[in-house]
Design a protein around this motif. Structure first.
Motif, PDB file in Angstrom:
ATOM      1  N   ASP A 165      47.127 -10.854  65.281  1.00 47.72           N
ATOM      2  CA  ASP A 165      46.751 -11.521  64.027  1.00 47.72           C
ATOM      3  C   ASP A 165      46.854 -10.588  62.824  1.00 47.72           C
ATOM      4  OD1 ASP A 165      46.306 -13.865  65.383  1.00 47.72           O
ATOM      5  OD2 ASP A 165      44.133 -13.571  65.563  1.00 47.72           O
ATOM      6  N   ALA A 166      46.459  -9.332  63.005  1.00 50.01           N
ATOM      7  CA  ALA A 166      46.513  -8.378  61.901  1.00 50.01           C
ATOM      8  C   ALA A 166      47.958  -8.088  61.502  1.00 50.01           C
ATOM      9  CB  ALA A 166      45.808  -7.087  62.293  1.00 50.01           C
ATOM     10  N   GLN A 167      48.832  -7.975  62.488  1.00 51.46           N
ATOM     11  CA  GLN A 167      50.245  -7.748  62.184  1.00 51.46           C
ATOM     12  C   GLN A 167      50.833  -8.927  61.412  1.00 51.46           C
ATOM     13  OE1 GLN A 167      51.411  -6.975  66.312  1.00 51.46           O
ATOM     14  NE2 GLN A 167      52.073  -4.917  65.725  1.00 51.46           N
ATOM     15  N   LYS A 168      50.467 -10.120  61.826  1.00 51.52           N
ATOM     16  CA  LYS A 168      50.962 -11.317  61.135  1.00 51.52           C
ATOM     17  C   LYS A 168      50.487 -11.354  59.681  1.00 51.52           C
ATOM     18  CE  LYS A 168      51.150 -14.091  65.377  1.00 51.52           C
ATOM     19  NZ  LYS A 168      50.523 -15.207  66.144  1.00 51.52           N
ATOM     20  N   GLU A 169      49.243 -10.979  59.456  1.00 52.48           N
ATOM     21  CA  GLU A 169      48.716 -10.947  58.084  1.00 52.48           C
ATOM     22  C   GLU A 169      49.454  -9.909  57.242  1.00 52.48           C
ATOM     23  OE1 GLU A 169      44.523 -10.957  57.253  1.00 52.48           O
ATOM     24  OE2 GLU A 169      44.067 -11.732  59.251  1.00 52.48           O
ATOM     25  N   THR A 170      49.737  -8.759  57.830  1.00 51.28           N
ATOM     26  CA  THR A 170      50.455  -7.714  57.103  1.00 51.28           C
ATOM     27  C   THR A 170      51.863  -8.162  56.750  1.00 51.28           C
ATOM     28  OG1 THR A 170      49.171  -5.929  58.109  1.00 51.28           O
ATOM     29  CG2 THR A 170      51.326  -5.341  57.226  1.00 51.28           C
ATOM     30  N   LEU A 171      52.550  -8.787  57.683  1.00 47.59           N
ATOM     31  CA  LEU A 171      53.898  -9.297  57.417  1.00 47.59           C
ATOM     32  C   LEU A 171      53.866 -10.318  56.283  1.00 47.59           C
ATOM     33  CD1 LEU A 171      55.147  -9.708  61.093  1.00 47.59           C
ATOM     34  CD2 LEU A 171      56.092  -8.124  59.403  1.00 47.59           C
ATOM     35  N   ALA A 172      52.887 -11.219  56.342  1.00 47.33           N
ATOM     36  CA  ALA A 172      52.762 -12.229  55.283  1.00 47.33           C
ATOM     37  C   ALA A 172      52.455 -11.566  53.942  1.00 47.33           C
ATOM     38  CB  ALA A 172      51.659 -13.222  55.649  1.00 47.33           C
ATOM     39  N   GLY A 173      51.633 -10.518  53.991  1.00 43.50           N
ATOM     40  CA  GLY A 173      51.275  -9.824  52.762  1.00 43.50           C
ATOM     41  C   GLY A 173      52.468  -9.173  52.082  1.00 43.50           C
ATOM     42  N   TYR A 174      53.427  -8.728  52.887  1.00 46.12           N
ATOM     43  CA  TYR A 174      54.625  -8.102  52.325  1.00 46.12           C
ATOM     44  C   TYR A 174      55.804  -9.077  52.222  1.00 46.12           C
ATOM     45  CZ  TYR A 174      52.445  -3.498  52.555  1.00 46.12           C
ATOM     46  OH  TYR A 174      51.607  -2.419  52.351  1.00 46.12           O
ATOM     47  N   GLY A 175      55.587 -10.321  52.667  1.00 53.39           N
ATOM     48  CA  GLY A 175      56.627 -11.339  52.552  1.00 53.39           C
ATOM     49  C   GLY A 175      57.840 -11.106  53.423  1.00 53.39           C
ATOM     50  N   ILE A 176      57.624 -10.613  54.653  1.00 55.16           N
ATOM     51  CA  ILE A 176      58.732 -10.364  55.586  1.00 55.16           C
ATOM     52  C   ILE A 176      58.430 -11.019  56.928  1.00 55.16           C
ATOM     53  CG2 ILE A 176      59.527  -8.244  54.479  1.00 55.16           C
ATOM     54  CD1 ILE A 176      57.870  -6.645  56.451  1.00 55.16           C
ATOM     55  N   ASP A 177      59.464 -11.139  57.758  1.00 59.06           N
ATOM     56  CA  ASP A 177      59.315 -11.811  59.047  1.00 59.06           C
ATOM     57  C   ASP A 177      59.043 -10.854  60.200  1.00 59.06           C
ATOM     58  OD1 ASP A 177      59.779 -14.395  57.988  1.00 59.06           O
ATOM     59  OD2 ASP A 177      61.940 -14.023  58.011  1.00 59.06           O
ATOM     60  N   ASP A 178      59.579  -9.641  60.125  1.00 65.61           N
ATOM     61  CA  ASP A 178      59.310  -8.637  61.158  1.00 65.61           C
ATOM     62  C   ASP A 178      59.347  -7.264  60.520  1.00 65.61           C
ATOM     63  OD1 ASP A 178      62.005  -7.125  61.961  1.00 65.61           O
ATOM     64  OD2 ASP A 178      62.531  -9.225  61.570  1.00 65.61           O
ATOM     65  N   PHE A 179      58.803  -6.272  61.226  1.00 64.13           N
ATOM     66  CA  PHE A 179      58.599  -4.954  60.623  1.00 64.13           C
ATOM     67  C   PHE A 179      59.883  -4.166  60.411  1.00 64.13           C
ATOM     68  CE2 PHE A 179      54.270  -5.876  62.089  1.00 64.13           C
ATOM     69  CZ  PHE A 179      53.564  -5.561  60.928  1.00 64.13           C
TER      70      PHE A 179
END
Length: 558
Positions: free
Chosen positions: A454-468
């Protein structure tokens, strides 16, 4: 040599010889007239296997191991260094007693020169169909050297090496990024500001523990992983161990002599001075380091994911995903490019060898060839169909309960065997697909995305990207290495390369640590002394000899 050290050495030799003599007898279980089943001899046999990269006992009794034995008849008796990674192979050579299979990493050259391991070229040509299929046009990269273009080893790293989970240079807790509004963190100074701001606002954890800014596991060999390697990574230098390589000219330089590497260490000195570097970074043991991470206290890391992943699994099992880490492409300045997605090509070099004293060389080779087969590659990576994965609409899918265990249980591989025998055996690697269109490994971009917490998903959404991977310079942008990686070179035993480098490495760890922990006003003087000492140790000769090896490799491969 002190008496205690001499006694330890004698005991180590005795243990090593006793272990290998005892193991060798078990290989006599198979007779020359044993039946051949499905084109492969499956009569029960035990092969002894020495893995110099293993630091704990490993029983070949998990589910995958049992399946390997069922399909091949082979049981592995796995041993690891008795007297430490640096002494094990020399002690083996001194005793003249060897296990059936040996993984010696950089000491492979010593085994070759001692006549301890056999050439595999003829066997590969005559009966190595799976190995030839796995390596394809990369088979030549298994050759030992330009002077001795023979193949002695197979395995270790994947022929394909796509990166879907970049490790980054520095890591920071997802909760930090969330609270700070997902800031741009491109340089070590951006990273410092993020840690500082977060700790000022949140000096303690919810249970009252004092937060730690940046912690290193730098009291042992991991100094290189968490300190030395990070210093060059922050300069955008590809991972060539202790060296920087010019891929066009072959010039190879001991990286701690580079003027620009000073800035990273000076930054750590500054972090220590302002109280953001864990004061126990250079003294703590592994269990203390991981316990700190598991507690959620450590805001930032500079480490390889494999070194702290068990602690992250503990955090996830406790429902504390926010304290796990986002892996960032942080460099000293924005002129440098993070190399996390760099394609190094197949490195060849290191691998598993068959010893000259192995009494069942044919069976040992057949086993290594089977480990390269599609059947084995799927088993080693995915486990057993129906038990660990299913096939749905032609696609392999990890069972949900198995994936959950994989995500949260630090002992997953040891309990199930899944992933436990991929390294250092031959492997197709991440990104390779079989004839059905399925990935040989469970690491696909789809699986990675599907298993973000869940935290990774929030971070991705925060930066507007789909994967790291989108945060990092692409592999296409970084290009493919023409020489592989220096740390996989087989060093000639008649050179003084290893002696000079070991002396320099030991000194660098001690001297740079002291400089980091010293007063900021003393750092420049300490750095000048470091450079002068490296010269006195013969670092110029080391650079010259390593450059010659790189040029030979470029000629051999290209």
């Amino acid at each position: 040599m002190k008496k205690r050290k001499l006694l330890s050495l004698v005991m180590a030799i005795t243990l090593t010889v006793t272990s290998f003599v005892g193991c060798g007898k078990k290989s006599e279980e198979a007779s020359s007239d044993t039946p051949i089943l499905d084109g492969m001899d499956k009569t029960p046999i035990t092969l002894t296997f020495f893995n110099c990269d293993l630091n704990e006992d490993w029983d070949f009794t998990d589910e995958v191991a049992k399946k390997i034995t069922e399909l091949t008849g082979v049981t592995l008796e796995i041993t690891h260094p008795v007297a430490g990674d640096t002494q094990a192979i020399p002690l083996m050579i001194a005793s003249g007693e060897y296990p059936d299979l040996i993984y010696a990493k950089g000491d492979t050259g010593k085994l070759i020169d001692a006549g301890a391991i056999i050439k595999l070229d003829d066997m590969i040509e005559e009966k190595g169909e799976n190995l030839k299929a796995l390596y394809g046009d990369q088979l030549d990269r298994l050759k030992a050297s330009a002077d001795d273009p023979s193949i002695y080893t197979v395995g270790t790293y994947g022929v394909s090496a796509e990166v879907y989970e970049p490790g980054g240079t520095l890591q920071i807790q997802h909760d930090v990024l969330k609270e700070l509004g997902y800031p741009e963190i491109n340089t070590i100074y951006d990273y410092e500001e993020a840690i500082k701001s977060y700790i000022e606002a949140n000096p303690t954890t919810e249970d009252g523990q004092q937060r730690i800014g940046l912690s290193l596991m730098a009291s042992d060999w991991r100094w290189l992983i968490t300190t030395g390697n990070i210093a060059s990574a922050a300069l955008g230098i590809p991972d060539d161990g202790q060296f920087k390589v010019d891929d066009e000219t072959g010039e190879t330089t001991y990286k701690f002599t580079l003027p620009e590497i000073k800035e990273y260490f000076q930054w750590l000195n500054h972090m220590n001075d302002i109280g953001l570097l864990d004061p126990e970074s250079f003294t703590q043991k592994e269990d203390t380091y991981k316990a700190k991470i598991s507690s959620g206290r450590v805001v930032g890391l500079s480490d390889a994911a494999w070194d702290y992943s068990d602690a992250e699994k503990t955090l996830l099992s406790e429902g504390n995903a926010g304290s796990t880490y986002a892996r960032l492409p942080v460099t000293v300045s924005e002129e440098y490019k993070d190399q996390s997605l760099k394609n190094y090509g197949f490195g060849g070099g290191w691998g598993i060898a068959i010893s000259e004293s192995c009494e069942n060389k044919e069976r040992a080779f057949e086993f290594l060839d089977w480990m390269a087969s599609d059947e084995a590659q799927v088993l080693l990576n995915w486990g057993i169909e129906g038990e660990h994965y299913t096939v749905e609409d032609g696609k392999r899918v990890v069972k949900p309960e198995v994936q959950e265990q994989k995500n949260t249980d630090p002992d997953f591989s040891k309990k199930t065997g899944i992933g436990a025998y991929v390294y250092p055996f031959p492997q197709r690697g991440v990104g390779a697909v079989d004839s059905t269109g399925n990935s040989y490994t469970t690491t696909t971009i789809e699986n990675v995305i599907a298993n973000y917490n869940d935290a990774q998903k929030e971070t991705l959404a925060g930066y507007g990207i789909d994967d790291f991977t989108e945060m990092f310079p692409s592999s296409e942008e970084l290009g493919i290495s023409k020489h592989g990686q220096v740390w996989q070179y087989t060093i000639p035993s008649d050179s003084d390369i290893s002696i000079i480098q070991q002396k320099c490495d030991d000194y660098i760890q001690q001297a740079v640590t002291q400089a980091i922990l010293g007063k900021p006003e003393d750092f420049d003087k300490a750095w000048d002394e470091i450079q002068a000492t490296l010269k006195s140790y013969g670092v110029d000769s080391l650079n010259e000899q390593m450059t010659n090896l790189t040029k030979e490799r470029l000629e051999l491969w290209n």
